[in-house]
Design an enzyme around this catalytic site. Structure first.
Site, PDB file in Angstrom:
ATOM      1  N   HIS A 206      -1.315  -0.804  10.176  1.00  0.00           N
ATOM      2  CA  HIS A 206       0.029  -0.534   9.480  1.00  0.00           C
ATOM      3  C   HIS A 206       0.763  -1.844   9.411  1.00  0.00           C
ATOM      4  CE1 HIS A 206       3.548   1.485   7.915  1.00  0.00           C
ATOM      5  NE2 HIS A 206       4.100   1.054   9.055  1.00  0.00           N
TER       6      HIS A 206
ATOM      7  N   ARG B 230      -5.503   0.787   2.883  1.00  0.00           N
ATOM      8  CA  ARG B 230      -4.946  -0.134   3.606  1.00  0.00           C
ATOM      9  C   ARG B 230      -6.202  -0.610   4.540  1.00  0.00           C
ATOM     10  NH1 ARG B 230      -2.975   0.651   8.305  1.00  0.00           N
ATOM     11  NH2 ARG B 230      -2.124   2.859   7.998  1.00  0.00           N
TER      12      ARG B 230
ATOM     13  N   TYR C 163      -6.691   6.304  14.657  1.00  0.00           N
ATOM     14  CA  TYR C 163      -6.626   7.443  13.782  1.00  0.00           C
ATOM     15  C   TYR C 163      -7.359   7.353  12.817  1.00  0.00           C
ATOM     16  CZ  TYR C 163      -3.425   4.130  11.625  1.00  0.00           C
ATOM     17  OH  TYR C 163      -3.016   2.930  11.159  1.00  0.00           O
TER      18      TYR C 163
END
Length: 360
Positions: free
Chosen positions: A255, A251, A264
């Site tokens: 998100h 990805r 992260y």
């Protein structure tokens, strides 16, 4: 535990890779896949821009995963069903649903935005893995009715940690349901990396554990995905039962627009995966075959831009939603509870209209 080999038909530079089991799809099939990749990438860009403009409430981008999206739709036959997640807008559009209708849900308007029965596409599911049980149920029901129907169910790596995922796989295997599970392993369940979700050699092994084939495929290789998913659909249609396909992908975007991915993962990690863009890889292969030229690319780009322009125009409509529509499409015959809720909402709105402006 024995590791599964990763199926790959195109290398990082778009060169053909020989495979003893999976043949390279025909050039015309891959040219159409390339058209879909161009359209899907532009759709992701435009929808993300619409979020920043306040035209969409949220958009879970599938940038970097477009190959999974377009092949999931392409391998299905007209009578088959697609069960998508919230991140699978591109797959739903490639299945024939109007992009404006697909984005209705993400705009915060009424329930789904399109007719699932007409398109044979289930509503996009926001809860993780719940659609997998529905997909298996639909496939089993089709078998009981003697229908020639295959169901392709999409999910992410995070969904494999949910109980519904395991229940769906077990049910599908026991009843030999004609289902293909496509796990788009994009490395993060929001901010949780795969290493904190599973220590299995691959997510495809989870299928083997339930008694169905598990296949690991390069999720940025459109040719390999087409071959692997196509075989799985053929197998299911022939009575061979379910297959779990794990697509190794990434990805690129956060998100959703509410996520800060920099907390992260590193920019270097994202950049490394961006260089594995499925569109660039497939373009190199098709250019090498001389079946894709500047004129055809310009045609695909122009069509994608036209779609984006129509989407912008449609979502510029600021018509406020009608609250009563919340109850209009839930049940053909409203239950007493629905009727009571609708009456309560009408009363609240009426009271608000009677309230002086300065007290609101």
């Amino acid at each position: 535990m024995e590791e599964l080999r990763m199926v790959r038909l195109l290398d990082a530079d778009g060169g053909a890779v020989e495979d003893d089991r999976y043949p390279m799809p025909p050039p015309e099939v891959l040219v159409d896949a390339y058209r879909a990749l161009v359209r899907g990438k532009r759709l992701n860009e435009q929808a993300s821009a619409l979020v920043r403009q306040g035209r969409l409430a949220v958009y879970p981008s599938s940038r970097g995963q477009e190959a999974c999206q377009v092949t999931a739709a392409a391998v299905l036959r007209p009578g088959d069903w697609l069960f998508p997640t919230y991140r699978d807008t591109v797959a739903v559009v490639e299945r024939g649903v109007d992009p404006v209708e697909v984005l209705t849900l993400l705009r915060g308007d009424w329930h789904c935005g399109y007719d699932p029965s007409r398109h044979r596409v289930a509503p996009q599911a926001t809860p993780l893995a719940t659609q997998l049980l529905h997909a298996v149920g639909a496939a089993h029901a089709a078998t009981l009715r003697g229908e020639d129907t295959v169901v392709l169910a999409l999910c992410g790596d995070g969904a494999t940690s949910e109980g519904d995922f395991h229940e769906a796989l077990n049910f599908a295997a026991v009843f030999a349901a004609p289902v293909v599970f496509l796990v788009q392993n994009n490395k993060y369940a929001i901010s949780v990396p795969l290493a904190r979700q599973s220590v299995a050699p691959s997510l495809a092994h989870k299928g083997i554990g339930y008694g169905m084939p598990g296949v690991l495929v390069d999720g940025n290789d459109t040719a390999a995905l087409t071959a692997v998913l196509g075989e799985a659909v053929t197998r299911a249609a022939g009575g061979g039962g379910p297959t779990l396909v794990e697509a190794d992908t990434y990805r690129i975007d956060a998100h959703t627009n509410a996520d800060d991915a920099s907390r992260y993962r590193t920019d270097d990690e994202v950049a490394a995966w961006a260089r594995r863009d499925p569109l660039v890889r497939l373009r190199a292969y098709l250019r090498g075959l001389a079946v894709l030229d500047d004129e055809r690319e310009a045609e695909f780009t122009a069509a994608a831009e036209a779609d984006a322009a129509r989407l912008r125009a449609a979502l510029a409509d600021d018509r406020p939603p009608e609250p009563a529509e919340l109850f209009a499409h839930v049940r053909a015959t409203p239950t007493p509870q629905l009727a009571a809720q609708a009456a309560s909402l009408r009363a609240e709105l009426a009271a608000e209209r009677r309230q002086p402006e300065e007290e609101r």
